[in-house]
Write a protein that holds these residues in place. Structure first.
Motif, PDB file in Angstrom:
ATOM      1  N   PRO A   1     -42.277 -33.359 -31.006  1.00 47.88           N
ATOM      2  CA  PRO A   1     -42.889 -32.149 -31.869  1.00 47.88           C
ATOM      3  C   PRO A   1     -44.454 -32.181 -32.132  1.00 47.88           C
ATOM      4  O   PRO A   1     -45.054 -31.672 -32.188  1.00 47.88           O
ATOM      5  N   GLY A   2     -44.731 -33.638 -32.351  1.00 48.04           N
ATOM      6  CA  GLY A   2     -46.102 -33.963 -32.545  1.00 48.04           C
ATOM      7  C   GLY A   2     -47.183 -33.702 -31.309  1.00 48.04           C
ATOM      8  O   GLY A   2     -48.334 -33.718 -31.696  1.00 48.04           O
ATOM      9  N   ASP A   3     -46.562 -33.536 -30.171  1.00 42.10           N
ATOM     10  CA  ASP A   3     -47.170 -33.494 -29.187  1.00 42.10           C
ATOM     11  C   ASP A   3     -47.730 -31.853 -29.065  1.00 42.10           C
ATOM     12  O   ASP A   3     -48.557 -31.518 -28.181  1.00 42.10           O
ATOM     13  N   SER A   4     -47.157 -31.001 -29.778  1.00 46.02           N
ATOM     14  CA  SER A   4     -47.768 -29.466 -29.619  1.00 46.02           C
ATOM     15  C   SER A   4     -48.996 -29.283 -30.209  1.00 46.02           C
ATOM     16  O   SER A   4     -49.513 -29.924 -31.076  1.00 46.02           O
ATOM     17  N   ALA A   5     -49.882 -28.978 -29.427  1.00 53.18           N
ATOM     18  CA  ALA A   5     -51.086 -28.686 -29.253  1.00 53.18           C
ATOM     19  C   ALA A   5     -51.788 -28.050 -27.929  1.00 53.18           C
ATOM     20  O   ALA A   5     -51.077 -27.667 -27.413  1.00 53.18           O
ATOM     21  N   VAL A   6     -52.996 -27.823 -28.191  1.00 56.72           N
ATOM     22  CA  VAL A   6     -53.632 -27.523 -26.995  1.00 56.72           C
ATOM     23  C   VAL A   6     -54.403 -28.601 -26.270  1.00 56.72           C
ATOM     24  O   VAL A   6     -55.028 -29.238 -26.827  1.00 56.72           O
ATOM     25  N   TYR A   7     -54.430 -28.537 -25.045  1.00 58.63           N
ATOM     26  CA  TYR A   7     -54.512 -29.592 -24.152  1.00 58.63           C
ATOM     27  C   TYR A   7     -55.715 -29.089 -23.217  1.00 58.63           C
ATOM     28  O   TYR A   7     -55.524 -28.131 -22.560  1.00 58.63           O
ATOM     29  N   PHE A   8     -56.845 -29.608 -23.172  1.00 60.73           N
ATOM     30  CA  PHE A   8     -57.994 -29.615 -22.189  1.00 60.73           C
ATOM     31  C   PHE A   8     -58.262 -30.783 -21.217  1.00 60.73           C
ATOM     32  O   PHE A   8     -58.155 -31.690 -21.709  1.00 60.73           O
ATOM     33  N   CYS A   9     -58.487 -30.406 -19.939  1.00 63.32           N
ATOM     34  CA  CYS A   9     -59.147 -31.143 -19.337  1.00 63.32           C
ATOM     35  C   CYS A   9     -60.344 -31.074 -19.153  1.00 63.32           C
ATOM     36  O   CYS A   9     -61.050 -29.917 -19.269  1.00 63.32           O
ATOM     37  N   ALA A  10     -61.594 -32.130 -19.047  1.00 67.62           N
ATOM     38  CA  ALA A  10     -62.800 -31.989 -18.920  1.00 67.62           C
ATOM     39  C   ALA A  10     -63.164 -32.771 -17.707  1.00 67.62           C
ATOM     40  O   ALA A  10     -62.785 -33.922 -17.240  1.00 67.62           O
ATOM     41  N   GLU A  11     -64.216 -32.240 -17.007  1.00 67.94           N
ATOM     42  CA  GLU A  11     -64.628 -33.138 -15.700  1.00 67.94           C
ATOM     43  C   GLU A  11     -66.314 -33.435 -15.954  1.00 67.94           C
ATOM     44  O   GLU A  11     -67.038 -32.748 -16.615  1.00 67.94           O
ATOM     45  N   ASN A  12     -66.575 -34.277 -15.322  1.00 64.56           N
ATOM     46  CA  ASN A  12     -68.050 -34.658 -15.567  1.00 64.56           C
ATOM     47  C   ASN A  12     -68.573 -35.130 -14.090  1.00 64.56           C
ATOM     48  O   ASN A  12     -68.049 -35.768 -13.290  1.00 64.56           O
ATOM     49  N   LEU A  13     -69.564 -34.433 -13.910  1.00 64.57           N
ATOM     50  CA  LEU A  13     -70.227 -34.820 -12.556  1.00 64.57           C
ATOM     51  C   LEU A  13     -71.525 -35.856 -12.833  1.00 64.57           C
ATOM     52  O   LEU A  13     -71.641 -36.484 -11.705  1.00 64.57           O
ATOM     53  N   TYR A  14     -72.207 -35.483 -13.848  1.00 59.76           N
ATOM     54  CA  TYR A  14     -73.499 -36.565 -14.100  1.00 59.76           C
ATOM     55  C   TYR A  14     -73.654 -36.726 -15.469  1.00 59.76           C
ATOM     56  O   TYR A  14     -73.404 -35.675 -16.297  1.00 59.76           O
ATOM     57  N   GLY A  15     -74.316 -37.774 -15.776  1.00 60.39           N
ATOM     58  CA  GLY A  15     -74.579 -38.157 -17.158  1.00 60.39           C
ATOM     59  C   GLY A  15     -73.318 -38.055 -18.126  1.00 60.39           C
ATOM     60  O   GLY A  15     -72.337 -38.369 -17.692  1.00 60.39           O
ATOM     61  N   ASN A  16     -73.670 -37.733 -19.471  1.00 62.71           N
ATOM     62  CA  ASN A  16     -72.629 -37.410 -20.228  1.00 62.71           C
ATOM     63  C   ASN A  16     -72.318 -36.056 -20.560  1.00 62.71           C
ATOM     64  O   ASN A  16     -71.859 -35.476 -21.631  1.00 62.71           O
ATOM     65  N   GLN A  17     -72.573 -35.069 -19.574  1.00 60.61           N
ATOM     66  CA  GLN A  17     -72.319 -33.627 -19.746  1.00 60.61           C
ATOM     67  C   GLN A  17     -70.953 -33.313 -18.938  1.00 60.61           C
ATOM     68  O   GLN A  17     -70.451 -33.471 -17.996  1.00 60.61           O
ATOM     69  N   PHE A  18     -70.004 -32.735 -19.930  1.00 54.31           N
ATOM     70  CA  PHE A  18     -68.603 -32.471 -19.457  1.00 54.31           C
ATOM     71  C   PHE A  18     -68.388 -30.953 -19.763  1.00 54.31           C
ATOM     72  O   PHE A  18     -68.857 -30.289 -20.419  1.00 54.31           O
ATOM     73  N   TYR A  19     -67.614 -30.402 -18.567  1.00 55.53           N
ATOM     74  CA  TYR A  19     -67.176 -29.378 -18.643  1.00 55.53           C
ATOM     75  C   TYR A  19     -65.662 -28.980 -18.899  1.00 55.53           C
ATOM     76  O   TYR A  19     -64.923 -29.620 -18.050  1.00 55.53           O
ATOM     77  N   PHE A  20     -65.401 -28.132 -19.608  1.00 53.78           N
ATOM     78  CA  PHE A  20     -64.041 -28.187 -20.248  1.00 53.78           C
ATOM     79  C   PHE A  20     -63.444 -27.050 -19.708  1.00 53.78           C
ATOM     80  O   PHE A  20     -63.984 -25.804 -19.356  1.00 53.78           O
ATOM     81  N   GLY A  21     -62.017 -27.269 -19.458  1.00 56.46           N
ATOM     82  CA  GLY A  21     -61.334 -25.981 -18.949  1.00 56.46           C
ATOM     83  C   GLY A  21     -60.876 -25.106 -20.192  1.00 56.46           C
ATOM     84  O   GLY A  21     -61.190 -25.464 -21.314  1.00 56.46           O
ATOM     85  N   THR A  22     -60.210 -23.992 -20.035  1.00 55.30           N
ATOM     86  CA  THR A  22     -59.638 -23.104 -21.062  1.00 55.30           C
ATOM     87  C   THR A  22     -58.407 -23.221 -22.001  1.00 55.30           C
ATOM     88  O   THR A  22     -58.402 -22.995 -23.011  1.00 55.30           O
ATOM     89  N   GLY A  23     -58.013 -24.437 -21.477  1.00 54.30           N
ATOM     90  CA  GLY A  23     -56.735 -24.992 -22.505  1.00 54.30           C
ATOM     91  C   GLY A  23     -55.263 -24.498 -22.084  1.00 54.30           C
ATOM     92  O   GLY A  23     -55.405 -23.529 -21.578  1.00 54.30           O
ATOM     93  N   THR A  24     -54.693 -25.514 -22.300  1.00 53.27           N
ATOM     94  CA  THR A  24     -52.928 -25.099 -22.298  1.00 53.27           C
ATOM     95  C   THR A  24     -52.400 -25.318 -23.573  1.00 53.27           C
ATOM     96  O   THR A  24     -52.491 -26.462 -23.973  1.00 53.27           O
ATOM     97  N   SER A  25     -51.941 -24.398 -24.021  1.00 60.75           N
ATOM     98  CA  SER A  25     -51.172 -24.451 -25.509  1.00 60.75           C
ATOM     99  C   SER A  25     -49.708 -24.960 -25.243  1.00 60.75           C
ATOM    100  O   SER A  25     -48.765 -24.459 -24.527  1.00 60.75           O
ATOM    101  N   LEU A  26     -49.370 -26.388 -25.490  1.00 57.12           N
ATOM    102  CA  LEU A  26     -47.943 -26.759 -25.354  1.00 57.12           C
ATOM    103  C   LEU A  26     -47.221 -26.516 -26.820  1.00 57.12           C
ATOM    104  O   LEU A  26     -47.773 -26.925 -27.886  1.00 57.12           O
ATOM    105  N   THR A  27     -46.115 -26.029 -26.683  1.00 60.96           N
ATOM    106  CA  THR A  27     -45.319 -25.997 -27.664  1.00 60.96           C
ATOM    107  C   THR A  27     -43.762 -26.817 -27.727  1.00 60.96           C
ATOM    108  O   THR A  27     -43.288 -26.239 -26.354  1.00 60.96           O
ATOM    109  N   VAL A  28     -43.601 -27.491 -28.503  1.00 63.50           N
ATOM    110  CA  VAL A  28     -42.411 -28.285 -28.395  1.00 63.50           C
ATOM    111  C   VAL A  28     -41.241 -27.629 -29.291  1.00 63.50           C
ATOM    112  O   VAL A  28     -41.386 -27.495 -30.394  1.00 63.50           O
ATOM    113  N   ILE A  29     -40.214 -27.328 -28.524  1.00 65.84           N
ATOM    114  CA  ILE A  29     -38.920 -26.737 -29.061  1.00 65.84           C
ATOM    115  C   ILE A  29     -38.024 -27.693 -29.681  1.00 65.84           C
ATOM    116  O   ILE A  29     -37.536 -28.628 -28.933  1.00 65.84           O
ATOM    117  N   PRO A  30     -38.013 -27.998 -31.007  1.00 68.03           N
ATOM    118  CA  PRO A  30     -36.778 -28.809 -31.673  1.00 68.03           C
ATOM    119  C   PRO A  30     -35.502 -28.693 -30.934  1.00 68.03           C
ATOM    120  O   PRO A  30     -35.021 -27.729 -30.693  1.00 68.03           O
TER     121      PRO A  30
END
Lengths: 115, 111
Positions: free
Chosen positions: B82-111
């Protein structure tokens, strides 16, 4: 102890006002960032500062002006607020400078609502 | 910015099952990727990262897989709690410390 802190947590204001959001990190990191997260959870970088020097400045209206008095602080000032500025603003920091590829540590966010 | 997208905006899993969250990135030159977890009312939190010279990396209950051929990244969570319920993002890095984030996936854990 909070690693990256932001104030205020919530900010409700009228259109046209000027407001500031403050960020502090006690991690000793060299680089700090501001991100904007919209209502669809899309997270986009706005600015990056390294040792008080602007590194990244994405396409952001010039109503947004970051200010870094020292490397532990990066504040965001917004002039003439517009409805579209409503979002959650996250501050983040990362350890080193020089373009190192490393994770960023995020603050808790400031929820800005422009009426 | 770069286009980092997720295949599924929402995901529901039973407690104890494994979760798989997918991410597509657009720039084949990106060479560093991070998965973040964002709980409600909080900022994104680092979960695991992977560099492009690897195709798999494991952490505690999490595994990230990188397929550079199809520009695909996945996050596997074992024995989802249940504690894993959250929005998960992946982020990619091409150069330096600049990251581009995806829109997110909302994970719901059903007890």
């Amino acid at each position: 102890d909070t690693a990256v802190s932001q104030t205020p947590k919530y900010l409700v204001t009228q259109m046209g006002n000027d407001k500031s959001i403050k960020c502090e990190q006690n991690l000793g990191h060299d680089t700090m960032y501001w991100y904007k997260q919209d209502s669809k959870k899309f997270l986009k970088i706005m600015f990056s500062y390294n040792n008080k020097e602007l590194i990244i400045n994405e396409t952001v209206p010039n109503r947004f002006s970051p200010k870094s008095p020292d490397k532990a602080h990066l504040n965001l000032h917004i002039n003439s607020l517009e409805l579209g500025d409503s979002a959650v603003y996250f501050c983040a920091s990362s350890p080193t400078s020089g373009g190192a590829k490393e994770t960023q540590y995020f603050g808790p966010g400031t929820r800005l609502l422009v009426l | 910015g770069e286009n980092v997208g997720l295949h599924l905006p929402t995901l529901s899993v039973q407690e104890g099952d494994n979760s798989i969250i997918n991410c597509a990135y657009s720039n084949s030159a990106s060479d560093y990727f991070i998965w973040y977890k964002q709980e409600s009312g909080k900022g994104p939190q680092f979960i695991i990262d992977i560099r492009s010279n690897m195709d798999k990396r494991q952490g505690q209950r999490v595994t990230v897989l990188l397929n550079k051929t199809v520009k695909h990244l996945s996050l596997q969570i074992a024995a989802t709690q249940p504690g894993d319920s959250a929005v998960y993002f992946c982020a990619e890095n091409l150069y330096g410390n600049q990251f581009y984030f995806g829109t997110g996936t909302s994970l719901t854990v059903i007890p």
